[in-house]
Design an enzyme around this catalytic site. Structure first.
Site, PDB file in Angstrom:
ATOM      1  CB  THR A   1       5.427  25.236   5.368  1.00  0.00           C
ATOM      2  OG1 THR A   1       6.642  24.514   5.221  1.00  0.00           O
ATOM      3  CG2 THR A   1       4.311  24.468   4.716  1.00  0.00           C
TER       4      THR A   1
ATOM      5  CG  ASP B   1       6.650  17.163 -26.781  1.00  0.00           C
ATOM      6  OD1 ASP B   1       6.905  16.758 -25.632  1.00  0.00           O
ATOM      7  OD2 ASP B   1       6.005  16.477 -27.597  1.00  0.00           O
TER       8      ASP B   1
ATOM      9  CD  GLU C   1       9.512   9.964  -2.908  1.00  0.00           C
ATOM     10  OE1 GLU C   1      10.493  10.237  -3.621  1.00  0.00           O
ATOM     11  OE2 GLU C   1       8.399   9.674  -3.348  1.00  0.00           O
TER      12      GLU C   1
ATOM     13  CG  HIS D   1      -1.517   1.335   1.532  1.00  0.00           C
ATOM     14  ND1 HIS D   1      -2.441   1.943   0.709  1.00  0.00           N
ATOM     15  CD2 HIS D   1      -1.322   2.196   2.566  1.00  0.00           C
ATOM     16  CE1 HIS D   1      -2.784   3.107   1.230  1.00  0.00           C
ATOM     17  NE2 HIS D   1      -2.123   3.290   2.354  1.00  0.00           N
TER      18      HIS D   1
ATOM     19  CD1 TRP E   1       6.369   3.632   4.098  1.00  0.00           C
ATOM     20  CD2 TRP E   1       7.434   4.515   2.336  1.00  0.00           C
ATOM     21  NE1 TRP E   1       6.655   4.942   4.398  1.00  0.00           N
ATOM     22  CE2 TRP E   1       7.309   5.516   3.333  1.00  0.00           C
ATOM     23  CE3 TRP E   1       8.062   4.857   1.138  1.00  0.00           C
ATOM     24  CZ2 TRP E   1       7.803   6.808   3.170  1.00  0.00           C
ATOM     25  CZ3 TRP E   1       8.561   6.155   0.989  1.00  0.00           C
ATOM     26  CH2 TRP E   1       8.432   7.105   1.999  1.00  0.00           C
TER      27      TRP E   1
ATOM     28  CE1 TYR F   1       8.020  18.826   3.550  1.00  0.00           C
ATOM     29  CE2 TYR F   1      10.383  18.682   3.819  1.00  0.00           C
ATOM     30  CZ  TYR F   1       9.129  18.885   4.353  1.00  0.00           C
ATOM     31  OH  TYR F   1       8.994  19.143   5.682  1.00  0.00           O
TER      32      TYR F   1
ATOM     33  CB  SER G   1       0.366  28.764  -6.169  1.00  0.00           C
ATOM     34  OG  SER G   1       0.875  28.353  -4.930  1.00  0.00           O
TER      35      SER G   1
ATOM     36  CE  LYS H   1       5.720  27.209  -1.261  1.00  0.00           C
ATOM     37  NZ  LYS H   1       5.048  27.656  -2.439  1.00  0.00           N
TER      38      LYS H   1
ATOM     39  CB  SER I   1      10.974   5.613 -14.503  1.00  0.00           C
ATOM     40  OG  SER I   1       9.844   6.419 -14.555  1.00  0.00           O
ATOM     41  CB  SER I   2      11.994   9.029 -10.555  1.00  0.00           C
ATOM     42  OG  SER I   2      10.876   8.336 -10.140  1.00  0.00           O
TER      43      SER I   2
ATOM     44  NE  ARG J   1       3.871   3.740  10.631  1.00  0.00           N
ATOM     45  CZ  ARG J   1       4.731   4.397   9.823  1.00  0.00           C
ATOM     46  NH1 ARG J   1       5.626   5.215  10.341  1.00  0.00           N
ATOM     47  NH2 ARG J   1       4.695   4.237   8.525  1.00  0.00           N
TER      48      ARG J   1
ATOM     49  CG  HIS K   1      12.262  14.934   5.087  1.00  0.00           C
ATOM     50  ND1 HIS K   1      11.142  14.849   5.864  1.00  0.00           N
ATOM     51  CD2 HIS K   1      12.284  16.189   4.602  1.00  0.00           C
ATOM     52  CE1 HIS K   1      10.529  16.001   5.869  1.00  0.00           C
ATOM     53  NE2 HIS K   1      11.205  16.847   5.115  1.00  0.00           N
TER      54      HIS K   1
ATOM     55  CG  HIS L   1      12.128  14.721  10.846  1.00  0.00           C
ATOM     56  ND1 HIS L   1      11.929  15.889  10.187  1.00  0.00           N
ATOM     57  CD2 HIS L   1      11.601  13.781  10.037  1.00  0.00           C
ATOM     58  CE1 HIS L   1      11.319  15.665   9.037  1.00  0.00           C
ATOM     59  NE2 HIS L   1      11.102  14.395   8.923  1.00  0.00           N
ATOM     60  CG  HIS L   2      11.511  10.266   9.087  1.00  0.00           C
ATOM     61  ND1 HIS L   2      10.168  10.146   8.899  1.00  0.00           N
ATOM     62  CD2 HIS L   2      11.905  11.283   8.287  1.00  0.00           C
ATOM     63  CE1 HIS L   2       9.756  11.053   8.018  1.00  0.00           C
ATOM     64  NE2 HIS L   2      10.800  11.756   7.640  1.00  0.00           N
TER      65      HIS L   2
HETATM   66  C1  HEA Z   1      -0.001   9.050  -1.060  1.00  0.00           C
HETATM   67  C2  HEA Z   1      -0.005   8.070  -0.367  1.00  0.00           C
HETATM   68  C3  HEA Z   1      -1.129   7.398   0.347  1.00  0.00           C
HETATM   69  C4  HEA Z   1      -2.495   7.390   0.140  1.00  0.00           C
HETATM   70  C5  HEA Z   1      -3.257   8.084  -0.950  1.00  0.00           C
HETATM   71  C6  HEA Z   1      -3.051   6.555   1.158  1.00  0.00           C
HETATM   72  C7  HEA Z   1      -4.407   6.299   1.276  1.00  0.00           C
HETATM   73  C8  HEA Z   1      -4.970   5.549   2.296  1.00  0.00           C
HETATM   74  N1  HEA Z   1      -4.304   4.933   3.326  1.00  0.00           N
HETATM   75 FE1  HEA Z   1      -2.314   4.876   3.548  1.00  0.00          FE
HETATM   76  N2  HEA Z   1      -0.291   4.813   3.790  1.00  0.00           N
HETATM   77  C9  HEA Z   1       0.643   5.449   3.039  1.00  0.00           C
HETATM   78  C10 HEA Z   1       0.392   6.310   1.992  1.00  0.00           C
HETATM   79  C11 HEA Z   1      -0.872   6.570   1.486  1.00  0.00           C
HETATM   80  N3  HEA Z   1      -2.054   6.071   1.968  1.00  0.00           N
HETATM   81  C12 HEA Z   1       1.970   5.137   3.487  1.00  0.00           C
HETATM   82  C13 HEA Z   1       3.287   5.647   2.915  1.00  0.00           C
HETATM   83  C14 HEA Z   1       1.807   4.255   4.560  1.00  0.00           C
HETATM   84  C15 HEA Z   1       2.896   3.625   5.426  1.00  0.00           C
HETATM   85  C16 HEA Z   1       3.131   2.236   4.986  1.00  0.00           C
HETATM   86  C17 HEA Z   1       4.048   1.554   5.932  1.00  0.00           C
HETATM   87  O1  HEA Z   1       3.794   1.568   7.138  1.00  0.00           O
HETATM   88  O2  HEA Z   1       5.047   1.003   5.451  1.00  0.00           O
HETATM   89  C18 HEA Z   1       0.382   4.081   4.736  1.00  0.00           C
HETATM   90  C19 HEA Z   1      -0.196   3.300   5.745  1.00  0.00           C
HETATM   91  C20 HEA Z   1      -1.552   3.208   5.988  1.00  0.00           C
HETATM   92  C21 HEA Z   1      -2.125   2.610   7.136  1.00  0.00           C
HETATM   93  C22 HEA Z   1      -1.353   2.025   8.307  1.00  0.00           C
HETATM   94  C23 HEA Z   1      -1.088   0.616   8.062  1.00  0.00           C
HETATM   95  C24 HEA Z   1      -0.307   0.043   9.162  1.00  0.00           C
HETATM   96  O3  HEA Z   1       0.414   0.764   9.858  1.00  0.00           O
HETATM   97  O4  HEA Z   1      -0.410  -1.166   9.314  1.00  0.00           O
HETATM   98  C25 HEA Z   1      -3.483   2.681   7.005  1.00  0.00           C
HETATM   99  C26 HEA Z   1      -4.445   2.162   7.986  1.00  0.00           C
HETATM  100  O5  HEA Z   1      -5.520   2.536   8.051  1.00  0.00           O
HETATM  101  C27 HEA Z   1      -3.738   3.342   5.761  1.00  0.00           C
HETATM  102  C28 HEA Z   1      -5.007   3.613   5.258  1.00  0.00           C
HETATM  103  C29 HEA Z   1      -5.240   4.333   4.103  1.00  0.00           C
HETATM  104  C30 HEA Z   1      -6.555   4.534   3.563  1.00  0.00           C
HETATM  105  C31 HEA Z   1      -7.824   3.997   4.109  1.00  0.00           C
HETATM  106  C32 HEA Z   1      -6.380   5.299   2.428  1.00  0.00           C
HETATM  107  C33 HEA Z   1      -7.472   5.785   1.531  1.00  0.00           C
HETATM  108  O6  HEA Z   1      -7.256   7.124   1.202  1.00  0.00           O
HETATM  109  C34 HEA Z   1      -7.535   4.955   0.309  1.00  0.00           C
HETATM  110  C35 HEA Z   1      -8.707   5.276  -0.496  1.00  0.00           C
HETATM  111  C36 HEA Z   1      -9.209   4.036  -1.120  1.00  0.00           C
HETATM  112  C37 HEA Z   1      -9.332   3.865  -2.401  1.00  0.00           C
HETATM  113  C38 HEA Z   1      -9.008   4.898  -3.360  1.00  0.00           C
HETATM  114  C39 HEA Z   1      -9.785   2.559  -2.876  1.00  0.00           C
HETATM  115  C40 HEA Z   1     -10.813   2.612  -3.906  1.00  0.00           C
HETATM  116  C41 HEA Z   1     -11.224   1.212  -4.117  1.00  0.00           C
HETATM  117  C42 HEA Z   1     -12.487   0.826  -4.111  1.00  0.00           C
HETATM  118  C43 HEA Z   1     -13.605   1.758  -3.949  1.00  0.00           C
HETATM  119  C44 HEA Z   1     -12.788  -0.584  -4.229  1.00  0.00           C
HETATM  120  C45 HEA Z   1     -13.106  -0.917  -5.614  1.00  0.00           C
HETATM  121  C46 HEA Z   1     -12.052  -1.827  -6.046  1.00  0.00           C
HETATM  122  C47 HEA Z   1     -11.643  -1.993  -7.269  1.00  0.00           C
HETATM  123  C48 HEA Z   1     -12.205  -1.250  -8.419  1.00  0.00           C
HETATM  124  C49 HEA Z   1     -10.507  -2.927  -7.531  1.00  0.00           C
HETATM  125  N4  HEA Z   1      -2.548   3.665   5.161  1.00  0.00           N
HETATM  126  C1  HEA Z   2       3.595  15.159   1.675  1.00  0.00           C
HETATM  127  C2  HEA Z   2       4.213  14.630   2.588  1.00  0.00           C
HETATM  128  C3  HEA Z   2       4.658  15.226   3.881  1.00  0.00           C
HETATM  129  C4  HEA Z   2       4.789  16.540   4.277  1.00  0.00           C
HETATM  130  C5  HEA Z   2       4.520  17.787   3.490  1.00  0.00           C
HETATM  131  C6  HEA Z   2       5.270  16.503   5.623  1.00  0.00           C
HETATM  132  C7  HEA Z   2       5.551  17.650   6.358  1.00  0.00           C
HETATM  133  C8  HEA Z   2       6.154  17.643   7.598  1.00  0.00           C
HETATM  134  N1  HEA Z   2       6.456  16.538   8.353  1.00  0.00           N
HETATM  135 FE1  HEA Z   2       6.044  14.615   7.847  1.00  0.00          FE
HETATM  136  N2  HEA Z   2       5.918  12.693   7.246  1.00  0.00           N
HETATM  137  C9  HEA Z   2       5.459  12.244   6.032  1.00  0.00           C
HETATM  138  C10 HEA Z   2       5.045  13.030   4.982  1.00  0.00           C
HETATM  139  C11 HEA Z   2       5.053  14.418   5.003  1.00  0.00           C
HETATM  140  N3  HEA Z   2       5.414  15.206   6.045  1.00  0.00           N
HETATM  141  C12 HEA Z   2       5.453  10.819   5.980  1.00  0.00           C
HETATM  142  C13 HEA Z   2       5.016   9.948   4.802  1.00  0.00           C
HETATM  143  C14 HEA Z   2       5.928  10.383   7.220  1.00  0.00           C
HETATM  144  C15 HEA Z   2       6.053   8.958   7.745  1.00  0.00           C
HETATM  145  C16 HEA Z   2       7.043   8.116   7.075  1.00  0.00           C
HETATM  146  C17 HEA Z   2       7.008   6.731   7.658  1.00  0.00           C
HETATM  147  O1  HEA Z   2       7.561   6.564   8.749  1.00  0.00           O
HETATM  148  O2  HEA Z   2       6.411   5.838   7.035  1.00  0.00           O
HETATM  149  C18 HEA Z   2       6.224  11.592   7.975  1.00  0.00           C
HETATM  150  C19 HEA Z   2       6.766  11.578   9.254  1.00  0.00           C
HETATM  151  C20 HEA Z   2       7.194  12.701   9.919  1.00  0.00           C
HETATM  152  C21 HEA Z   2       7.989  12.668  11.099  1.00  0.00           C
HETATM  153  C22 HEA Z   2       8.514  11.406  11.794  1.00  0.00           C
HETATM  154  C23 HEA Z   2       7.542  10.923  12.786  1.00  0.00           C
HETATM  155  C24 HEA Z   2       7.973   9.642  13.387  1.00  0.00           C
HETATM  156  O3  HEA Z   2       8.054   8.648  12.698  1.00  0.00           O
HETATM  157  O4  HEA Z   2       8.213   9.651  14.602  1.00  0.00           O
HETATM  158  C25 HEA Z   2       8.211  13.967  11.467  1.00  0.00           C
HETATM  159  C26 HEA Z   2       8.994  14.375  12.649  1.00  0.00           C
HETATM  160  O5  HEA Z   2       9.488  15.422  12.749  1.00  0.00           O
HETATM  161  C27 HEA Z   2       7.561  14.799  10.489  1.00  0.00           C
HETATM  162  C28 HEA Z   2       7.579  16.189  10.501  1.00  0.00           C
HETATM  163  C29 HEA Z   2       7.059  16.977   9.475  1.00  0.00           C
HETATM  164  C30 HEA Z   2       7.138  18.431   9.473  1.00  0.00           C
HETATM  165  C31 HEA Z   2       7.706  19.295  10.539  1.00  0.00           C
HETATM  166  C32 HEA Z   2       6.569  18.834   8.286  1.00  0.00           C
HETATM  167  C33 HEA Z   2       6.463  20.255   7.824  1.00  0.00           C
HETATM  168  O6  HEA Z   2       6.852  20.372   6.484  1.00  0.00           O
HETATM  169  C34 HEA Z   2       5.087  20.811   8.002  1.00  0.00           C
HETATM  170  C35 HEA Z   2       5.095  22.315   7.864  1.00  0.00           C
HETATM  171  C36 HEA Z   2       3.725  22.919   7.829  1.00  0.00           C
HETATM  172  C37 HEA Z   2       3.116  23.582   8.823  1.00  0.00           C
HETATM  173  C38 HEA Z   2       3.739  23.722  10.165  1.00  0.00           C
HETATM  174  C39 HEA Z   2       1.745  24.156   8.656  1.00  0.00           C
HETATM  175  C40 HEA Z   2       1.688  25.524   8.064  1.00  0.00           C
HETATM  176  C41 HEA Z   2       2.476  26.538   8.786  1.00  0.00           C
HETATM  177  C42 HEA Z   2       1.967  27.619   9.414  1.00  0.00           C
HETATM  178  C43 HEA Z   2       0.535  27.949   9.409  1.00  0.00           C
HETATM  179  C44 HEA Z   2       2.946  28.546  10.030  1.00  0.00           C
HETATM  180  C45 HEA Z   2       2.923  28.663  11.511  1.00  0.00           C
HETATM  181  C46 HEA Z   2       3.151  27.371  12.192  1.00  0.00           C
HETATM  182  C47 HEA Z   2       3.911  27.218  13.273  1.00  0.00           C
HETATM  183  C48 HEA Z   2       4.796  28.254  13.817  1.00  0.00           C
HETATM  184  C49 HEA Z   2       3.900  25.892  13.968  1.00  0.00           C
HETATM  185  N4  HEA Z   2       6.950  14.010   9.551  1.00  0.00           N
HETATM  186 CU   LIG Z   3      10.431  13.686   7.092  1.00  0.00          CU
END
Ligand code: HEA
Ligand code: HEA
Ligand SMILES: [Cu+2]
Ligand code: CUA
Lengths: 295, 533, 381
Positions: free
Chosen positions: B335, B112, B262, B83, B148, B264, B275, B338, B176-177, B457, B260, B309-310
């Protein structure tokens, strides 16, 4: 399509091509085959992996020949314009940048192992107990000739072969530069001679590198699996060697094209790209020489 | 920004001579057309979204109540892993690349992408990569089950043989990327129409420009680290094995150095999309264009300094934790700029609320909520409590689903008329929005609560005190999942050209070169560059 | 309109986090306050950052919501044209920076305290392995392992789930109250993470390295946590239970434990010469197998193809007996199969091997006695 006119105002958009798809199929076959082959190899089992891998490599070669063939044909037919040339050059530079980052991963691993992992195993920083309880008697030195679990090996010195190889590679960068100057000045003879010398130096480097590997395995007990020192040594020099090989092949192709009369002062992208690649490989070696061998 | 004056002649000209294009399957297989390739990327991404989403629904079904009912724990781990991998690499990233392909050339007045053949190569690698990845479900031991993030040594010594396929498919996905990113950079640097200076580029182009840098810088590191996983598992190296002098934590440093930036990569293009849309529907120029650009660059720069921070619980020395904590907190500043700019753009505008705007508004609010939880996670001592709980899962789904995915939906609804030439079904699209908005919050908001209450989790079964909230979350999950079928219906209707013909510029306040060409956009646009004054 | 509504709901539910948490015990929605000085500091920090975010959220969303309400085209407004204001932009760069600074200060102070493991009163070596914890008191001659005690029948719905489902172990860790206890955390195989929310202690168990953490608990009681790092199939089934006892009780407990382990060892020596009957072996063997081995090789001995080998009808379990003893006693290096030499007694080893050789239709009829294991280990050295 875009062949119809050559207005410099107009962009060049290439025609359809089957090669990208063929290339994707090739990569798919290679990835699938290599994966299965690795599994089968590790289990000493017979399987189908190597067929897919072989087929993929074959398709890849066909693709490269076909694609570059098209490219050369179109370029020589004068279809390209200056803008496309710029795109190619920029594309190549960014590709080289991505290669730099690839090597960074392995250099990063090397630095981490030397400066953090090994000292910590020996009880440094906040890992006093690691050293005391888990690895008593482990000595944190670099090159790590005795691993925590007791595998021993010998370090590769820098004097001798590696130094000679460094000199060779640096010289080859210079000779390639002379070849390029020859091309710029339109002196074909100069170009040919220096290019051939560069190729020869590259091949000598590879030969010596191979010899060094034999020496490491046979005499030093330094192998890919002899702990983090051997790991980083072989992965870094190995990937570098792979890049030298690729660079050498590219230069051989360029030599073929030079002898066929290709390239001029204004039409030399492929040659230039190859040269950049070669200089990049050279720079990587210098870093390698300093961080893997000397320090 | 800029006022754009195009000589209408160019669009006209393109329409006249250049709209002949290959037909049938060959058109798609061998294409060098950025629009075709963009379309394929977008469809591919939608399919992967449903595949990855189905896996999420399987996760939610198992977690509906305590106890093991549906799947084996090992299979559950495969679901979680795939997933994550599929959503990140198969759904969100290709969707952005598809948008880049479609829009960047049109936005900068280029015919293009700079390297159209390589562009097609980048795309076609993806289906193969994911076929290989998915084929591992049929191996003994099944697909990868190590998350993942594939931490060593769970992914090396203790993994099943699908690891080898995982590694190689990651390799080609990375290629590819990288090729895609090189293409974007070169296109932007080299193909801008005369007069389109850097500071006149639409923000979507800017954000993708910076995203592409991130991609080129970190995808090779991912390639390196998967290579080390492969050699550790099969070739006897000990990068991640203390017995040979390595360190499992080294894996995490390398992975998150990629990982990380990634995340962003998955949000910066969203910033660009939003925007573009907010000014269009607020009928007011974007507030603080220049600061938007600088903020994006600052976020990208900082993203290389925050990776650990992870890894706060891995036992880093205190000073290292502190450094990464401070750097991470700093990201809130750009951020925030923005977010404030978006709000100021709305301020004293004349807003209307078409579907793209609705999704963008939801994006601003929900992404910010996700950002707030990000800041909470950044506070190291408290992250000891949050880490690896559902609080983290809630955080990243807020930024990824109601952030990245919502922005992709917004983009689709904004540009669909331009792509397909027909107006989509407004009622269905609004229905899609409201269903999604409500269900996404039922799905992800309560996750904060179970996370804080202590639910880890990546577990298929949990203690009884988490039961009620998990049931709510699962219901939300199914609602949200099925809401996406509405989106599918809207897209299919457009693809079949069912709907009112769309004008060249369906949105009153929209600005940019893409609206100067007819809808659907002709097969070739801007063969002769427009002049931007 | 509706955007406003959702936002309102969001804000309300966020507010209710703190309110409900104190009011209602059963449905916990907020972070636990915990029972240590540190965990209280962590909780305060959590609330501080939460309230700051909430305040910023109210301002930002408030402004946004105001303009959604007021500055909409349907009210016939004319859009303004401003698109820049350097002063404002500088202000909203600097103010968040200052707010962050204000959060960073207490965070830094707390972190430095948490990471300071010096001057501890007792130390416990905590070793994770798939899927159990092993505790060893450095100052005492006591070590044992701690396995989840929830029966599989409850997990698979054949029995009703009881209180503390998945959060109970056969032998909890016991620590004294009022003392600084240092945990030395490591792992035998993959990465685990030792977590007790009430102490605000979570530290990864990295194989080959030792991480340190500490706590000082003032309230006697039972505290429960879980493994927090994905560690394979049974990651969900690796709970942590800690009992904090008054120092005197703790002292009594640990002396008793030392005594018990000593007699067990003597008993083991004495029993070496004793033969057990097939029934006895099979009974003890089944017990041991279900507790220790079934997680991987499965209760029916089928294993999981491609992950854990089956034992029914294949391999050493129906083949060479010495090889069978070897793999159980010494493990298979570089795989999940660990060495059971130190975790199981010789009687248990003998019994479990006998069990494997005779269960699931393996019917080899072989009996392995504790003495055989003893000989094997002697011969090995
Ligand atoms: C962009 C990335 C993205 C998106 C879009 C989502 C979308 C969703 N995620 Fe995602 N999720 C991750 C990125 C994302 N996730 C990542 C990175 C992890 C961490 C993995 C890890 O721990 O290693 C994670 C882990 C994660 C967990 C934790 C699992 C765990 O720790 O064991 C859960 C649990 O609820 C969850 C739930 C969901 C749900 C319910 C959605 C929903 O938004 C999904 C919406 C559903 C659909 C769009 C399905 C539509 C299908 C149908 C309607 C059925 C019809 C079927 C057919 C036609 C075949 N996700
Ligand atoms: C699109 C993806 C995305 C984005 C944009 C962010 C944005 C941020 N993330 Fe997130 N992060 C993930 C995707 C993302 N993260 C994923 C996938 C994981 C889990 C990976 C895994 O373990 O599987 C993760 C996990 C993760 C962790 C690790 C948690 C843990 O495993 O223990 C942390 C810890 O610092 C963190 C921090 C942040 C911070 C500080 C931002 C900042 O960029 C956010 C900044 C934005 C704001 C703060 C809001 C707007 C700001 C204001 C309105 C200004 C005023 C605000 C203040 C002064 C507070 N993220
Ligand atoms: Cu991070
Ligand atoms: Cu041990 Cu998770």
């Amino acid at each position: 399509m875009s062949t119809e006119n050559h207005n410099p105002q107009k962009y060049y958009v290439p025609d359809q091509s089957i090669w990208p798809l063929v290339g994707a199929i090739a990569l798919g076959l290679i990835a699938f085959g290599a994966g299965h082959y690795t599994i089968e190899w590790s289990k000493q089992e017979a399987g189908f992996g190597h067929y897919f891998l072989g087929a993929g490599l074959l398709v890849m070669v066909v693709m490269l020949v076909g694609w570059f063939g098209d490219q050369i044909r179109e370029s020589r037919a004068g279809l390209y314009n200056e803008q496309l040339g710029r795109s190619y050059k920029q594309g190549m530079s960014w590709f080289i940048f991505s290669e730099v980052m690839f090597f960074m991963a392995f250099f990063g691993a090397l630095f981490y192992a030397r400066m953090i992992a090994v000292p910590w195993l020996g009880g440094a920083s906040n890992n006093e107990m690691t050293g005391q309880i888990l690895w008593p008697g482990f000595e944190a030195i670099w090159p790590l000739t005795t691993t925590p679990d007791g595998t021993t090996t010998q370090a590769m010195g820098w004097f001798g072969l590696p130094l000679i190889n460094t000199v060779i590679l640096v010289i080859s960068s210079v000779t390639l530069h002379f070849a390029h100057v020859g091309l710029e000045e339109g002196k074909r003879q100069k170009l040919k001679v220096w290019l051939l010398i560069t190729i020869a130096l590259g091949l000598i480097f590879l030969g010596l590198q191979g010899y060094e590997y034999v020496h490491a395995y046979r005499d030093l007990g330094l192998t890919l699996d002899s702990g983090i020192y051997g790991n980083t040594f072989f992965m870094l020099t190995g990937f570098h060697g792979l890049h030298v090989t690729l660079g050498a092949i590219m230069m051989i192709v360029m030599a073929g094209r030079v002898f066929a009369g290709h390239f001029t002062k204004n039409d030399q992208f492929a040659f230039q790209a190859t040269a950049w690649y070669w200089h990049f490989v050279d720079v990587v070696w210098l870093c390698l020489f300093v961080f893997v061998y000397v320090l | 920004m800029s006022t754009i004056v195009t000589d209408t002649h160019s669009a006209h000209d393109a329409h006249d001579h250049h709209d002949h294009h290959p037909k049938g399957i060959k058109r798609w297989l061998f294409t060098t057309n950025h629009k075709d390739i963009g379309t394929m990327y977008l469809w591919f991404s939608l399919i992967m979204f449903f595949v990855g989403g189905s896996m999420a629904l399987m996760i939610r079904a198992e977690l509906f109540q305590p106890g093991m009912q549906i799947v084996d724990p090992h299979f559950f781990n495969q679901m979680t892993t795939m997933h994550g991998v599929i959503m990140v690499f198969g759904a969100v990233m290709p969707a952005f690349v598809g948008l880049a392909n479609w829009m960047i050339p049109m936005m900068i007045g280029a015919p293009d992408m700079a390297l159209p053949r390589m562009n097609n190569w980048s795309f076609w690698i993806l289906p193969f990569a994911f076929l290989i990845m998915l084929s591992s479900f049929f191996m003994p031991g099944g697909a990868p089950a190590f998350g993942w993030t594939f931490y060593a040594p769970l992914s090396t010594t203790y993994s099943t043989d699908s690891t080898a396929l995982f590694v190689f498919s990651m390799h080609i996905m990375g290629m590819s990327s990288i090729m895609g990113a090189i293409n974007v950079i070169v296109t932007i640097m080299n193909m801008r129409a005369p007069g389109m200076s850097y500071m006149k580029m639409p923000l979507f182009v800017w954000t993708w420009f910076i995203t592409a840098f991130l991609l080129i810088a970190v995808m090779p590191v991912l390639a390196g680290v998967v290579t080390m996983v492969l050699t550790d598992k099969y070739f006897g190296t000990a990068f991640f094995d203390a017995a040979g002098g390595g360190d499992p934590v080294l894996f995490q440093h390398l992975f998150w150095f990629f990982g990380h930036p990634e995340v962003y990569i998955m949000i910066l293009p969203s910033f660009g999309i939003v925007s573009a849309i907010i000014p269009a529907f607020a009928r007011k120029p974007l507030f603080g264009y220049a600061s938007m650009v600088y903020a994006t660059a600052a976020i990208a720069g900082l993203s290389f300094l925050v990776w650990a921070h992870h890894m706060f619980t891995t036992g880093m020395p205190t000073f290292a934790s502190l450094f990464f904590m401070y750097m991470t907190m700093l990201i809130a500043v750009p951020t925030g700029v923005k977010v404030f700019n978006w709000v100021s753009t709305m301020w004293r505008g004349a807003m209307t609320f078409e579907t793209p705007m609705l999704f963008s508004l939801a994006f601003v609010v929900l992404f910010t909520i996700g950002g707030f939880s990000g800041i909470m996670l950044a506070i190291t001592p408290v992250d000891y409590q949050y880490h690896d709980t559902y609080f983290v899962v809630a955080h990243f789904h807020y930024v990824l689903v109601s952030g990245a995915v919502f922005s992709i939906m917004a983009a689709a609804y904004y540009w669909l008329p331009k792509w397909s030439g027909v107006m989509y079904d407004t009622f269905l699209s609004k229905l899609h929005f409201w269903c999604s908005l409500i269900s996404v919050n039922i799905l992800f908001f309560p996750m904060h609560f179970v996370g804080l209450a202590g639910m880890p989790r990546r577990i298929p079964d949990y203690a009884l005190q988490f039961a009620d909230i998990n049931a709510i979350v699962s219901v939300g999950g199914f609602l949200f999942g099925f809401s996406q079928l509405i989106f599918l219906a809207v897209c299919i209707k457009c693809a079949l050209k069912k709907g009112e013909p769309a004008p060249a510029k369906p949105w009153e306040g929209a600005e940019g070169l893409e609206w100067t060409v007819p809808s659907p956009a002709p097969y070739h646009t801007f063969d002769v560059p427009p002049v931007i004054k | 309109m509706n955007v406003r509504l959702t936002r309102l709901l969001l804000a309300l539910s966020a507010l209710s986090v703190s309110a409900t948490a104190s009011a209602e015990q059963s449905l916990q929605l907020n972070l636990t306050r915990g029972v240590t000085n540190i965990s209280n500091k962590v909780y305060d920090l959590h609330m501080l950052v939460f309230y700051i975010c909430l305040a910023i959220g109210v301002i930002v969303f408030g402004a946004m919501f105001w303009s959604i309400l007021r500055h909409r085209k349907s009210r016939g407004v004319k859009p303004a044209t401003f698109h820049d204001n350097v002063k404002v932009e500088i202000a909203w760069t600097i103010i968040p920076f200052l707010i962050l600074f204000a959060m960073a200060v207490p965070a830094t102070i707390t972190l430095i305290k948490m990471d300071d493991t010096s001057d501890s009163d007792i130390s416990v070596l905590v070793t994770g392995s798939q899927w159990r914890w092993h505790y060893s008191y450095l100052e005492y001659d006591v070590e044992y392992q701690s396995i989840m005690a929830t029966p599989r029948e409850q997990i698979y719905g054949r029995l009703p789930q009881t209180e503390n489902y998945l959060l109970e172990v056969d032998r909890p860790l016991v620590i004294p109250t009022g003392k600084k206890v240092r945990f030395l955390i490591t792992s035998d195989d993959v990465i685990h993470s030792w977590w007790v929310p009430e102490f605000a202690v979570k530290k990864d168990a990295n194989p080959g390295y030792i991480n340190e953490a500490w706590t000082r608990v003032d309230e006697p009681g039972i505290y429960r946590g879980q493994c927090a790092e994905l560690c394979g199939r049974d990651h969900a089934f690796m709970p942590v239970v800690v009992i904090a006892k008054e120092p005197a009780d703790f002292e009594a407990w640990i002396r008793g434990e030392e005594e018990r382990l000593r007699t067990a060892r003597e008993e083991e020596q004495r029993l070496l010469s004793m033969q057990m009957s097939m029934d006895e072996l099979m009974e003890l063997g089944q017990q041991t197998y279900m507790a220790q081995c079934a997680a991987c090789h499965q209760p029916n001995g089928q294993g999981i193809p491609g992950v854990f080998p089956g034992l029914a009808g294949v391999g050493v379990s129906v083949g060479d007996q010495q090889a069978h003893i070897d793999v159980v006693v010494n493990g298979a290096r570089g795989t999940a199969m660990q060495a059971y030499r130190n975790t199981l007694s010789m009687r248990e080893l003998a019994a479990v091997i006998t069990y494997e050789r005779n269960a699931w239709g393996n019917n080899t009829g072989d009996m392995v006695q504790a003495a055989d294991i003893h000989h094997f280990i002697q011969g090995n050295q």
